[in-house]
Write an enzyme that holds these catalytic residues in place. Sequence first.
Site, PDB file in Angstrom:
ATOM      1  N   SER A  68       0.820  -1.210   0.000  1.00 15.30           N
ATOM      2  CA  SER A  68       0.000   0.000   0.000  1.00 15.30           C
ATOM      3  C   SER A  68       0.855   1.262   0.000  1.00 15.30           C
ATOM      4  O   SER A  68       2.037   1.244   0.347  1.00 15.30           O
ATOM      5  CB  SER A  68      -0.907   0.022   1.227  1.00 15.30           C
ATOM      6  OG  SER A  68      -1.504  -1.235   1.418  1.00 15.30           O
TER       7      SER A  68
HETATM    8  N1  SAH Z   1      -0.688  -5.036   4.048  1.00 11.76           N
HETATM    9  C1  SAH Z   1       0.111  -5.357   2.882  1.00 11.76           C
HETATM   10  C2  SAH Z   1      -0.584  -5.070   1.566  1.00 11.76           C
HETATM   11  C3  SAH Z   1      -1.726  -5.989   1.357  1.00 11.76           C
HETATM   12  S1  SAH Z   1      -2.231  -6.303  -0.307  1.00 11.76           S
HETATM   13  C4  SAH Z   1       1.460  -4.690   2.942  1.00 11.76           C
HETATM   14  O1  SAH Z   1       1.754  -3.968   3.925  1.00 11.76           O
HETATM   15  O2  SAH Z   1       2.255  -4.905   2.031  1.00 11.76           O
HETATM   16  C5  SAH Z   1      -3.590  -7.353   0.121  1.00 11.76           C
HETATM   17  C6  SAH Z   1      -3.214  -8.746   0.546  1.00 11.76           C
HETATM   18  O3  SAH Z   1      -4.402  -9.386   0.989  1.00 11.76           O
HETATM   19  C7  SAH Z   1      -2.634  -9.595  -0.566  1.00 11.76           C
HETATM   20  O4  SAH Z   1      -1.366 -10.058  -0.230  1.00 11.76           O
HETATM   21  C8  SAH Z   1      -3.643 -10.742  -0.689  1.00 11.76           C
HETATM   22  O5  SAH Z   1      -3.027 -12.003  -0.980  1.00 11.76           O
HETATM   23  C9  SAH Z   1      -4.269 -10.754   0.679  1.00 11.76           C
HETATM   24  N2  SAH Z   1      -5.593 -11.384   0.761  1.00 11.76           N
HETATM   25  C10 SAH Z   1      -6.662 -11.246  -0.069  1.00 11.76           C
HETATM   26  N3  SAH Z   1      -7.686 -12.007   0.355  1.00 11.76           N
HETATM   27  C11 SAH Z   1      -7.260 -12.638   1.484  1.00 11.76           C
HETATM   28  C12 SAH Z   1      -7.859 -13.576   2.381  1.00 11.76           C
HETATM   29  N4  SAH Z   1      -9.107 -14.028   2.222  1.00 11.76           N
HETATM   30  N5  SAH Z   1      -7.139 -13.999   3.431  1.00 11.76           N
HETATM   31  C13 SAH Z   1      -5.869 -13.585   3.626  1.00 11.76           C
HETATM   32  N6  SAH Z   1      -5.246 -12.714   2.802  1.00 11.76           N
HETATM   33  C14 SAH Z   1      -5.938 -12.245   1.751  1.00 11.76           C
END
Ligand code: SAH
Length: 220
Positions: A68
């Site tokens: 992000s």
């Molecule tokens: N917080 C992260 C950015 C997140 S991007 C950072 O600091 O870099 C969103 C993430 O959510 C992705 O890696 C994706 O794989 C994960 N995601 C999406 N659906 C999910 C689920 N049901 N359970 C766990 N992770 C999930």
Amino acid sequence: MSNGPAPLDDAAERQMRFLFALRSHGVTDARVLGAMERIDRGAFVRGLFADRAYEDMPLPIACGQTISQPSVVGLMTQALEVQPRDMVLEVGTGSGYQAAILSLLARRVYTVDRHRRLVREAQDVFHVLGLVNITALHVDGSFGLPDQAPFDKILVTAAAEDPPGPLLAQLKIGGIMVVPVGQSDAVQSLIKVTRHSRGFEYDELRPVRFVPLVEGLGSE
Ligand code: SAH
């Protein structure tokens, strides 16, 4: 010979710009700014985009996901009002950057991702940085982590169509959840949910864009 101030080196100047961008987007909480000053975003961005790690923009990471934008990380962290004794759950480990910041503010952070590769790579960075109060797990976070619940704070870093019911149920009374809500191909709303003894209060914070929360585990 000049007797002006000594020139800043590149790293110090980059750091100043980074913190300035956070403040100018409304990240004003001193503890949050302090944590973001200490966690080097460069440690979480690999490959082609590594040299853009200090710019206030989201960047691609493995598995088609994104790290992000720092100002959004700051605003979400600030909205969560993390306290030193808090048990925090983050859904969506991604690069691990957000979890690392939370780990400096909370007692313990559980972070989960549906992609095994992202969990492994984030664990490696946590280890190198000596962040020992983070537990990263490869699970579907849409159901939360019932064995560790309830949580003081829950941060969802992927967009859901509604705040997921199992996550609401795993929030302590007095707890806060921050979650982007809306369709994944449109602008979403960042929502702050506060759990009171008699129910939930919802505040809309700002428009955001996140990758979708997807049910089930990923293929890599
Ligand atoms: N917080 C992260 C950015 C997140 S991007 C950072 O600091 O870099 C969103 C993430 O959510 C992705 O890696 C994706 O794989 C994960 N995601 C999406 N659906 C999910 C689920 N049901 N359970 C766990 N992770 C999930």
